[in-house]
Design an enzyme around this catalytic site. Structure first.
Site, PDB file in Angstrom:
ATOM      1  N   ASN A 107       0.855  -1.194   0.000  1.00 17.13           N
ATOM      2  CA  ASN A 107       0.000   0.000   0.000  1.00 17.13           C
ATOM      3  C   ASN A 107       0.890   1.242   0.000  1.00 17.13           C
ATOM      4  O   ASN A 107       2.034   1.201   0.470  1.00 17.13           O
ATOM      5  CB  ASN A 107      -0.861  -0.007   1.273  1.00 17.13           C
ATOM      6  N   HIS A 109       0.779   5.169   1.463  1.00 14.32           N
ATOM      7  CA  HIS A 109       0.028   5.963   2.436  1.00 14.32           C
ATOM      8  C   HIS A 109       0.648   7.359   2.515  1.00 14.32           C
ATOM      9  O   HIS A 109       1.868   7.495   2.606  1.00 14.32           O
ATOM     10  CB  HIS A 109       0.067   5.282   3.810  1.00 14.32           C
ATOM     11  N   SER A 136       4.695   6.926   2.543  1.00 11.85           N
ATOM     12  CA  SER A 136       5.292   5.635   2.887  1.00 11.85           C
ATOM     13  C   SER A 136       4.702   4.538   2.011  1.00 11.85           C
ATOM     14  O   SER A 136       3.489   4.510   1.791  1.00 11.85           O
ATOM     15  CB  SER A 136       4.984   5.254   4.338  1.00 11.85           C
ATOM     16  N   ASP A 145      -2.525   0.468   8.122  1.00 12.53           N
ATOM     17  CA  ASP A 145      -1.379   1.366   7.913  1.00 12.53           C
ATOM     18  C   ASP A 145      -0.222   1.056   8.873  1.00 12.53           C
ATOM     19  O   ASP A 145       0.601   1.928   9.166  1.00 12.53           O
ATOM     20  CB  ASP A 145      -1.790   2.843   8.054  1.00 12.53           C
TER      21      ASP A 145
HETATM   22  C1  GAR Z   1      -2.862   9.068  -2.447  1.00  8.11           C
HETATM   23  O1  GAR Z   1      -2.384  10.213  -1.802  1.00  8.11           O
HETATM   24  C2  GAR Z   1      -2.650   7.843  -1.591  1.00  8.11           C
HETATM   25  O2  GAR Z   1      -1.453   7.881  -0.868  1.00  8.11           O
HETATM   26  C3  GAR Z   1      -3.839   7.924  -0.670  1.00  8.11           C
HETATM   27  O3  GAR Z   1      -4.897   8.361  -1.465  1.00  8.11           O
HETATM   28  C4  GAR Z   1      -4.387   9.124  -2.557  1.00  8.11           C
HETATM   29  C5  GAR Z   1      -4.871   8.480  -3.825  1.00  8.11           C
HETATM   30  O4  GAR Z   1      -4.540   9.285  -4.924  1.00  8.11           O
HETATM   31  N1  GAR Z   1      -4.109   6.670  -0.073  1.00  8.11           N
HETATM   32  C6  GAR Z   1      -4.688   6.528   1.112  1.00  8.11           C
HETATM   33  O5  GAR Z   1      -5.036   7.459   1.798  1.00  8.11           O
HETATM   34  C7  GAR Z   1      -4.855   5.094   1.565  1.00  8.11           C
HETATM   35  N2  GAR Z   1      -5.575   5.041   2.788  1.00  8.11           N
HETATM   36  P1  GAR Z   1      -4.559   8.698  -6.386  1.00  8.11           P
HETATM   37  O6  GAR Z   1      -5.920   8.024  -6.575  1.00  8.11           O
HETATM   38  O7  GAR Z   1      -4.420   9.881  -7.269  1.00  8.11           O
HETATM   39  O8  GAR Z   1      -3.442   7.723  -6.530  1.00  8.11           O
END
Ligand code: GAR
Length: 210
Positions: A107, A109, A136, A145
């Site tokens: 994942n 995060h 991360s 997480d």
């Molecule tokens: C990203 O910032 C990712 O790190 C976060 O959501 C966003 C997705 O953006 N993920 C989380 O918060 C996981 N719990 P994206 O759809 O443009 O890749």
């Protein structure tokens, strides 16, 4: 080529970073499929444009998490990926799913874990007065997480930052480190020992900053 399956829920900018990295040879991998739990996710259009198979498995079509997770597993396993990649996938996965892909589920995060697990990480980082924030990549374990960190990237928190401005600075780093981490995994360079990640046999430095 080594197959990966990418799970998404939204915008898909991390997916796009992976598509681009595969396309220009920085990431020797094959994206076998993109699966979204949200039918309207813009990420799906990015996958289609890149000629990648897309599947929608809406969590709303299942009575409970367990059945949703089982449908996901069936769809993913049909693709026989070496690695399952969560890229802005916003559903919590149950223990059966996590055990099924133990050691091959990762994942990204948007925080310097263990700081700020969960949601709204950018606003929380600003509120806390942190001087640095970041992203991360980690193996997924039962603790949300909380799994072993593979790589992190830090950015400064600057005067005048809003959550959106800070998020954009972090996102640029996400797009850099996710292909890196996936490439390491597929090249067989990662191992987990005692809850910590080793790269080429070397323990990652505390926080794994890169
Ligand atoms: C990203 O910032 C990712 O790190 C976060 O959501 C966003 C997705 O953006 N993920 C989380 O918060 C996981 N719990 P994206 O759809 O443009 O890749």
């Amino acid at each position: 080529r080594d197959g990966i399956v990418v799970l998404v829920s939204g915008r898909g900018s991390n997916l796009q970073a992976l598509i681009d990295a595969v396309r220009d040879g920085r990431l020797p991998a094959g994206i076998r499929a993109v699966i979204s739990n949200e039918p309207g996710a813009p990420a799906l259009a990015r996958a289609r444009t890149a000629g990648i198979a897309v599947h929608v498995i809406s969590h709303r079509d299942f009575p409970a998490r367990e059945q949703f997770d089982r449908a996901l597993i069936q769809r993913i396993d049909a693709c026989q990926p070496r690695l399952v990649v969560l890229a802005g996938f916003m559903r919590i996965l149950g223990p059966n799913f996590i055990d099924h892909y133990a050691g091959r589920l990762i994942n990204i995060h948007p925080s310097l874990l263990p700081a700020f697990p969960g949601l709204d990480t950018h606003a929380r980082a600003l509120q806390s007065g942190a001087k640095f924030h970041g992203a991360s990549v980690h193996f997924v374990t039962h603790e949300v997480d909380g799994g072993p960190v593979i790589v992190q990237a830090a950015v400064p928190v600057l005067p005048g930052d809003t959550p959106d401005i800070l998020a954009e600075r972090v996102l640029a780093e996400e797009h850099r480190i996710y292909p890196l981490a996936i490439g390491w995994f597929l090249a067989g360079r990662l191992a987990v020992a005692g809850g910590r990640v080793r790269l080429d046999g070397e323990e990652r430095p505390e926080q794994g900053l890169t």
